[in-house]
Scaffold this motif. Structure first.
Motif, PDB file in Angstrom:
ATOM      1  N   UNK A  25       0.836  -1.208   0.000  1.00  0.00           N
ATOM      2  CA  UNK A  25       0.000   0.000   0.000  1.00  0.00           C
ATOM      3  C   UNK A  25       0.866   1.251   0.000  1.00  0.00           C
ATOM      4  N   UNK A  26       1.874   1.276   0.867  1.00  0.00           N
ATOM      5  CA  UNK A  26       2.721   2.465   0.985  1.00  0.00           C
ATOM      6  C   UNK A  26       3.462   2.752  -0.317  1.00  0.00           C
ATOM      7  N   UNK A  27       4.032   1.728  -0.955  1.00  0.00           N
ATOM      8  CA  UNK A  27       4.832   1.967  -2.145  1.00  0.00           C
ATOM      9  C   UNK A  27       3.972   2.190  -3.385  1.00  0.00           C
ATOM     10  N   UNK A  45      -2.679  12.199   0.173  1.00  0.00           N
ATOM     11  CA  UNK A  45      -2.424  12.854   1.456  1.00  0.00           C
ATOM     12  C   UNK A  45      -3.618  12.702   2.395  1.00  0.00           C
ATOM     13  N   UNK A  46      -4.818  12.898   1.873  1.00  0.00           N
ATOM     14  CA  UNK A  46      -6.023  12.748   2.695  1.00  0.00           C
ATOM     15  C   UNK A  46      -6.251  11.280   3.061  1.00  0.00           C
ATOM     16  N   UNK A  47      -6.031  10.387   2.088  1.00  0.00           N
ATOM     17  CA  UNK A  47      -6.230   8.961   2.359  1.00  0.00           C
ATOM     18  C   UNK A  47      -5.269   8.417   3.406  1.00  0.00           C
ATOM     19  N   UNK A  48      -4.010   8.819   3.329  1.00  0.00           N
ATOM     20  CA  UNK A  48      -3.050   8.369   4.330  1.00  0.00           C
ATOM     21  C   UNK A  48      -3.394   8.912   5.713  1.00  0.00           C
ATOM     22  N   UNK A 112       5.846  11.843   2.017  1.00  0.00           N
ATOM     23  CA  UNK A 112       6.185  11.597   3.417  1.00  0.00           C
ATOM     24  C   UNK A 112       5.037  10.909   4.144  1.00  0.00           C
ATOM     25  N   UNK A 113       3.785  11.251   3.817  1.00  0.00           N
ATOM     26  CA  UNK A 113       2.644  10.614   4.476  1.00  0.00           C
ATOM     27  C   UNK A 113       2.604   9.118   4.162  1.00  0.00           C
ATOM     28  N   UNK A 114       2.996   8.732   2.946  1.00  0.00           N
ATOM     29  CA  UNK A 114       3.044   7.303   2.593  1.00  0.00           C
ATOM     30  C   UNK A 114       4.092   6.575   3.425  1.00  0.00           C
ATOM     31  N   UNK A 115       5.276   7.165   3.537  1.00  0.00           N
ATOM     32  CA  UNK A 115       6.340   6.536   4.317  1.00  0.00           C
ATOM     33  C   UNK A 115       6.014   6.548   5.805  1.00  0.00           C
ATOM     34  N   UNK A 116       5.360   7.614   6.275  1.00  0.00           N
ATOM     35  CA  UNK A 116       4.998   7.678   7.682  1.00  0.00           C
ATOM     36  C   UNK A 116       3.916   6.647   8.011  1.00  0.00           C
ATOM     37  N   UNK A 117       3.010   6.383   7.065  1.00  0.00           N
ATOM     38  CA  UNK A 117       2.019   5.318   7.248  1.00  0.00           C
ATOM     39  C   UNK A 117       2.706   3.986   7.509  1.00  0.00           C
ATOM     40  N   UNK A 118       3.749   3.700   6.739  1.00  0.00           N
ATOM     41  CA  UNK A 118       4.480   2.452   6.939  1.00  0.00           C
ATOM     42  C   UNK A 118       5.247   2.474   8.254  1.00  0.00           C
ATOM     43  N   UNK A 119       5.819   3.620   8.605  1.00  0.00           N
ATOM     44  CA  UNK A 119       6.618   3.738   9.831  1.00  0.00           C
ATOM     45  C   UNK A 119       5.766   3.598  11.084  1.00  0.00           C
TER      46      UNK A 119
END
Length: 241
Positions: A25-27, A45-48, A112-119
């Protein structure tokens, strides 16, 4: 803040998702951000934010801290686009660069929101286990583990030195900042050497142990529906763009 992120990675509501799914999902969302336009980037951005705050139940204050930290570094970087300094000392504001800077800001925050979702939703041992299952070179996997461990060594050393500096003089002068950075480098290097010796005593880097909790494969229907809706919206935005 690093320890707070790590704690929520274990306590969030999306912990039941398999790490592979969250990685995909993140990638995938990151690829959409890199290749899409501003509509796709705002949707991502809103979805994350929805999945992090509403579904994972991560406090908005934690999400806000992460986005604020990214915004500070991003804002300092974007100054080079919109501000020009010439000789003799003269500062010029470049109006024509405002729109490219705004587009770059949205793209960067969405990425960044995608990577932060994974983090924030996946503990590091789970990610390391995924890398192992992907048959990546053992040296690369162990390097990721050592870097993860080194982050906590660095944070602990910085916290201890800052506490000691404040207890002595308050650390208000600029020289105290330079002294703190030097002592941080020395203390971190000593901690790293001690950690390396402990690994060597156990048989080398290949023996570094990291376990992960096996995830459940259940994904709530709400998350599935939200993913489908987001995919449809991204498809619509892609066609409009």
């Amino acid at each position: 803040m690093i320890r707070e992120f790590d704690r929520w990675a274990y306590d969030n509501r999306l912990r039941a998702w398999r790490a592979e799914w969250k990685l995909i999902v993140a990638f995938v969302m990151l690829a959409v951000v890199m290749m899409g336009g501003w509509r796709e980037q705002w949707l991502v951005l809103i979805g994350m934010a929805y999945w992090i705050v509403a579904r994972a139940r991560v406090p908005f204050s934690v999400y806000g801290k992460a986005m604020l930290a990214a915004s500070v570094f991003l804002g300092l970087s974007l100054l080079t686009l919109v501000v020009s300094v010439s000789v003799p000392f003269q500062i010029t504001f470049i109006d024509s660069q405002l729109q490219p800077a705004a587009k770059l800001a949205v793209r960067s925050l969405a990425a960044w929101s995608c990577l932060f979702f994974l983090l924030i939703t996946t503990p590091a041992p789970d990610l390391i286990a995924v890398l192992r299952r992907m048959r990546l070179p053992a040296a690369l996997v162990e390097l990721c583990f050592l870097m993860y461990r080194f982050i906590f060594l660095l944070e602990q050393a910085a916290a201890e030195l800052m506490l000691a500096l404040r207890a002595r003089s308050g650390g208000t002068h600029w020289r105290h900042g330079g002294m703190l950075m030097y002592q941080l480098w020395v203390k971190t290097w000593q901690s790293y050497e001690a950690f390396s010796r402990s690994l060597a005593a156990r048989g080398g880097v290949a023996s570094a142990g990291h376990t992960h909790q096996r995830e459940k494969a259940h994904v709530p229907l709400v998350d599935v529906a939200a993913g489908i809706i987001m995919a449809l919206l991204l498809g619509w935005a892609w066609r409009k763009g």
